[in-house]
Design a protein around this motif. Sequence first.
Motif, PDB file in Angstrom:
ATOM      1  N   UNK A  91       2.990   2.839   5.392  1.00  0.00           N
ATOM      2  CA  UNK A  91       1.624   2.374   4.648  1.00  0.00           C
ATOM      3  C   UNK A  91       1.674   2.187   3.433  1.00  0.00           C
ATOM      4  N   UNK A  92       2.525   2.413   2.566  1.00  0.00           N
ATOM      5  CA  UNK A  92       2.919   2.250   1.243  1.00  0.00           C
ATOM      6  C   UNK A  92       3.388   0.788   1.225  1.00  0.00           C
ATOM      7  N   UNK A 127       8.593  11.950  16.874  1.00  0.00           N
ATOM      8  CA  UNK A 127       7.755  10.480  17.461  1.00  0.00           C
ATOM      9  C   UNK A 127       7.576   9.668  16.312  1.00  0.00           C
ATOM     10  N   UNK A 128       7.084  10.008  15.290  1.00  0.00           N
ATOM     11  CA  UNK A 128       6.798   9.129  13.932  1.00  0.00           C
ATOM     12  C   UNK A 128       7.932   8.290  13.810  1.00  0.00           C
ATOM     13  N   UNK A 129       9.278   8.552  14.166  1.00  0.00           N
ATOM     14  CA  UNK A 129      10.503   7.658  13.855  1.00  0.00           C
ATOM     15  C   UNK A 129      10.199   6.471  14.618  1.00  0.00           C
ATOM     16  N   UNK A 130      10.103   6.473  15.971  1.00  0.00           N
ATOM     17  CA  UNK A 130      10.048   5.361  16.661  1.00  0.00           C
ATOM     18  C   UNK A 130       8.920   4.429  16.255  1.00  0.00           C
ATOM     19  N   UNK A 131       7.626   5.064  16.123  1.00  0.00           N
ATOM     20  CA  UNK A 131       6.345   4.611  15.831  1.00  0.00           C
ATOM     21  C   UNK A 131       6.378   3.742  14.495  1.00  0.00           C
ATOM     22  N   UNK A 132       7.141   4.302  13.499  1.00  0.00           N
ATOM     23  CA  UNK A 132       7.238   3.742  12.090  1.00  0.00           C
ATOM     24  C   UNK A 132       7.974   2.638  12.143  1.00  0.00           C
ATOM     25  N   UNK A 133       9.269   2.912  12.929  1.00  0.00           N
ATOM     26  CA  UNK A 133      10.153   1.590  13.056  1.00  0.00           C
ATOM     27  C   UNK A 133       9.539   0.414  13.665  1.00  0.00           C
ATOM     28  N   UNK A 134       8.814   0.844  14.609  1.00  0.00           N
ATOM     29  CA  UNK A 134       8.204  -0.455  15.468  1.00  0.00           C
ATOM     30  C   UNK A 134       7.291  -1.085  14.596  1.00  0.00           C
ATOM     31  N   UNK A 135       6.355  -0.667  13.901  1.00  0.00           N
ATOM     32  CA  UNK A 135       5.498  -1.157  13.089  1.00  0.00           C
ATOM     33  C   UNK A 135       5.967  -1.985  12.023  1.00  0.00           C
ATOM     34  N   UNK A 136       7.087  -1.320  11.248  1.00  0.00           N
ATOM     35  CA  UNK A 136       7.838  -1.891  10.109  1.00  0.00           C
ATOM     36  C   UNK A 136       8.181  -3.023  10.493  1.00  0.00           C
ATOM     37  N   UNK A 137       9.115  -3.243  11.674  1.00  0.00           N
ATOM     38  CA  UNK A 137       9.658  -4.430  12.253  1.00  0.00           C
ATOM     39  C   UNK A 137       8.542  -5.353  12.571  1.00  0.00           C
ATOM     40  N   UNK A 138       7.498  -5.108  13.281  1.00  0.00           N
ATOM     41  CA  UNK A 138       6.436  -5.893  13.895  1.00  0.00           C
ATOM     42  C   UNK A 138       5.726  -6.678  12.650  1.00  0.00           C
ATOM     43  N   UNK A 139       5.453  -5.997  11.545  1.00  0.00           N
ATOM     44  CA  UNK A 139       4.768  -6.257  10.534  1.00  0.00           C
ATOM     45  C   UNK A 139       5.761  -6.957   9.216  1.00  0.00           C
ATOM     46  N   UNK A 140       7.033  -6.706   9.537  1.00  0.00           N
ATOM     47  CA  UNK A 140       7.937  -7.231   8.553  1.00  0.00           C
ATOM     48  C   UNK A 140       7.665  -6.257   7.049  1.00  0.00           C
ATOM     49  N   UNK A 141       7.776  -5.253   7.049  1.00  0.00           N
ATOM     50  CA  UNK A 141       7.183  -4.457   5.834  1.00  0.00           C
ATOM     51  C   UNK A 141       8.626  -4.230   4.922  1.00  0.00           C
TER      52      UNK A 141
END
Length: 425
Positions: A155-156, A181-195
């Motif tokens: 989020x930051x 579970x937060x590990x996989x969820x966060x990695x997916x979004x970080x890669x998807x949104x190129x954070x």
Amino acid sequence: MNNDDRTKAAKAAEAAEAAFQAAQAAPQEAALPGSGEALEILDKMLLIRHFEERAQEMYMKVKVGGFLHLAVGEEATIVGTTSALHGEDYLMSTYREHGQALARGTDPSVIMAELFGKDTGCSHGHGGSMHLFDAERRFMGGYGIVGGNLPLAAGMALASDYRGDDAVTVCMFGDGASNQGTFGETMNLAALWKLPVVFLVVNNQYGMGTALSRHSAVTDLSKKAECLGVPGRRVDGMDVLAVRECVTEHLRRAREDRQPTLVEALTYRFRGHSAADPEVYRSKEEVAEWRERDPIVLYRRKLEQAGVLDEAGYTERDARAIALVDRAVEFAEQSPDPPLESLYDGIYVLGDQVQGWYSVDERTPEVHRGEDEREVGTSGVPAELAEAGAAHAADDDAQPRRRGGENVGEIVGQENEGLPREGQP
């Protein structure tokens, strides 16, 4: 110990030995920075070591409440990471975060005061050891929930992306959090949104008392997020310069390429999971073997070989770190406790911008919003009951507490019945 337990212990020991060998085999030829910066790195490592050791001492004297998680042995991973950060970058950590706050520049005195639960602490005594925070230095806190900081880091990083600035978020977490579970969820979004985020897993070989090989099917954690679009790299977490060089490159990739990455730092904690940990899950021989690669000793040797440091210089810097910690303890002991009416401060976000929830105080017949405690709680029935309840918490170990800056009699703490064990409230 039955046969199954012996087999599990043997496998855990083998895994720890493999990690030790992997750390030794990792490249250790990172360039030494200029002498000034090189010595500053040493100063921070020494400060963390002495602060943690003194915090343990204060915990044993019942000056520190709750649990205490020490990072003795992990100084290279901490300082190597923070020394690579830019001033505008954000850092998030776990509940083992004293070192991160110190390395980011937070005053040791206000950190020790927070451990003591004092009003002068960096979280005004409301957070304690596991919830340090320093927004000015962009250290965005330690978190008591395993893996809870991962989505917050995303989020930051998303906020930085929206603002279009160059800030990168570094999120440090333990090996056990990679199973959440937060590990996989966060990695997916970080890669998807190129954070713009760097995830750094501090692999100290144990999730609490469970060896890595027993809690993770994938033991090379640098590869654990590749299938989700987050590439990783493993680095020797006992070599401060290797960590610094590795994190510097990953920060560049996040800043310039918007590529989130995962760094696995192979390290080891010389103390237990918490200060109350009996450490029955690992052998003394294993700890001794890792202590042979003490990160401070290794780095001191490099400085001496480069002609940057001699024995007298090291002794002087070591004494300086001890003096800083001594002053921190003195400051904490002399600091006031938080006022009783601050009980509900900082629980919810309130104000014109965000209309959040509010807490409710139901301790008295005069039910009121917790945020109104500073006004309501200074007089009448709420004040009388709060003072009476605190005064009768126990019959000894009395210490004066403040309300509105004034003493309100003796408010005592519950008699210590021995140190808490991990898993107990």
